[in-house]
Design a protein around this motif. Structure first.
Motif, mmCIF file in Angstrom:
data_model
loop_
_atom_site.group_PDB
_atom_site.id
_atom_site.type_symbol
_atom_site.label_atom_id
_atom_site.label_comp_id
_atom_site.label_asym_id
_atom_site.label_seq_id
_atom_site.Cartn_x
_atom_site.Cartn_y
_atom_site.Cartn_z
ATOM 1 N N ASP A 30 0.817 -1.218 0.000
ATOM 2 C CA ASP A 30 0.000 0.000 0.000
ATOM 3 C C ASP A 30 0.854 1.274 0.000
ATOM 4 O O ASP A 30 0.346 2.350 -0.332
ATOM 5 N N ASP A 31 2.105 1.177 0.390
ATOM 6 C CA ASP A 31 2.980 2.346 0.473
ATOM 7 C C ASP A 31 3.677 2.669 -0.845
ATOM 8 O O ASP A 31 4.462 3.625 -0.908
ATOM 9 N N TYR A 32 3.418 1.870 -1.858
ATOM 10 C CA TYR A 32 4.182 1.988 -3.090
ATOM 11 C C TYR A 32 3.299 2.218 -4.300
ATOM 12 O O TYR A 32 2.247 1.589 -4.456
ATOM 13 N N ALA A 33 3.753 3.108 -5.160
ATOM 14 C CA ALA A 33 3.214 3.172 -6.511
ATOM 15 C C ALA A 33 3.851 2.044 -7.325
ATOM 16 O O ALA A 33 4.971 1.610 -7.032
ATOM 17 N N ARG A 52 -0.789 5.070 -8.559
ATOM 18 C CA ARG A 52 -0.522 5.396 -7.167
ATOM 19 C C ARG A 52 -1.448 4.582 -6.283
ATOM 20 O O ARG A 52 -2.571 4.275 -6.655
ATOM 21 N N SER A 53 -0.984 4.280 -5.100
ATOM 22 C CA SER A 53 -1.787 3.461 -4.203
ATOM 23 C C SER A 53 -2.880 4.251 -3.508
ATOM 24 O O SER A 53 -4.018 3.785 -3.398
ATOM 25 N N SER A 54 -2.564 5.457 -3.045
ATOM 26 C CA SER A 54 -3.471 6.181 -2.156
ATOM 27 C C SER A 54 -4.808 6.516 -2.812
ATOM 28 O O SER A 54 -5.862 6.372 -2.183
ATOM 29 N N ASP A 55 -4.762 6.930 -4.058
ATOM 30 C CA ASP A 55 -6.004 7.363 -4.699
ATOM 31 C C ASP A 55 -6.232 6.722 -6.062
ATOM 32 O O ASP A 55 -7.180 7.079 -6.764
ATOM 33 N N SER A 57 -4.564 7.122 -8.731
ATOM 34 C CA SER A 57 -4.193 7.969 -9.875
ATOM 35 C C SER A 57 -3.300 7.194 -10.822
ATOM 36 O O SER A 57 -2.437 6.425 -10.399
ATOM 37 N N GLY A 101 6.298 5.812 -1.739
ATOM 38 C CA GLY A 101 5.850 7.166 -1.521
ATOM 39 C C GLY A 101 4.589 7.509 -2.284
ATOM 40 O O GLY A 101 3.938 6.663 -2.892
ATOM 41 N N ARG A 102 4.279 8.802 -2.254
ATOM 42 C CA ARG A 102 3.025 9.281 -2.831
ATOM 43 C C ARG A 102 3.159 9.720 -4.281
ATOM 44 O O ARG A 102 2.193 10.151 -4.884
#
Length: 124
Positions: A30-33, A52-55, A57, A101-102
């Motif tokens: 989850d911390d990685y693109a 990207r993982s967070s959203d 994208s 990262g993000r």
């Protein structure tokens, strides 16, 4: 041990489709693109797509826009690359890679971990 394992490559006729998978283990997914790259014989490695993982994208290089779709299933630690309307110029070894990262980027030098690659061959 960090592992990225690509699968799903093969031989397909022009106009056909393939779905590549990248299964990750040994790090906090989850911390990685995750990015997909490819390298054709005699050519430099090029970025294809990343997510990207967070959203969720995504970004695509121009030659594959509208034909390739990247997605990820964080529950399965897996990223997919759906490739449609394949062309002979898509022939290459396809690699997935992980970027902590993000950020999302197709700069290969930014990526921390790499898989061994899977061959995609598109016949005309």
């Amino acid at each position: 041990e960090v592992q990225l394992v690509e699968s799903g490559g093969g031989l397909v006729q022009a106009g056909g489709s393939l779905r590549l998978s990248c299964a990750a283990s040994g790090f906090t997914f989850d911390d990685y693109a995750i990015g997909w790259f490819r390298q054709a014989p005699g050519k430099e490695r090029e970025g294809v797509s990343c997510i990207r993982s967070s959203d969720g994208s995504t970004y695509y290089t121009d030659p594959v826009k509208g034909r390739f779709t990247i997605s990820r299933d964080n529950a399965k630690n897996t990223v997919y690359l759906q490739m449609s309307s394949l062309k002979p110029e898509d022939t290459a070894v396809y690699y997935c890679a992980a970027l902590m990262g993000r950020f999302i980027s197709l700069r290969s030098s930014w990526y921390d971990y790499w898989g061994q690659g899977t061959q995609v061959t598109v016949s005309s």
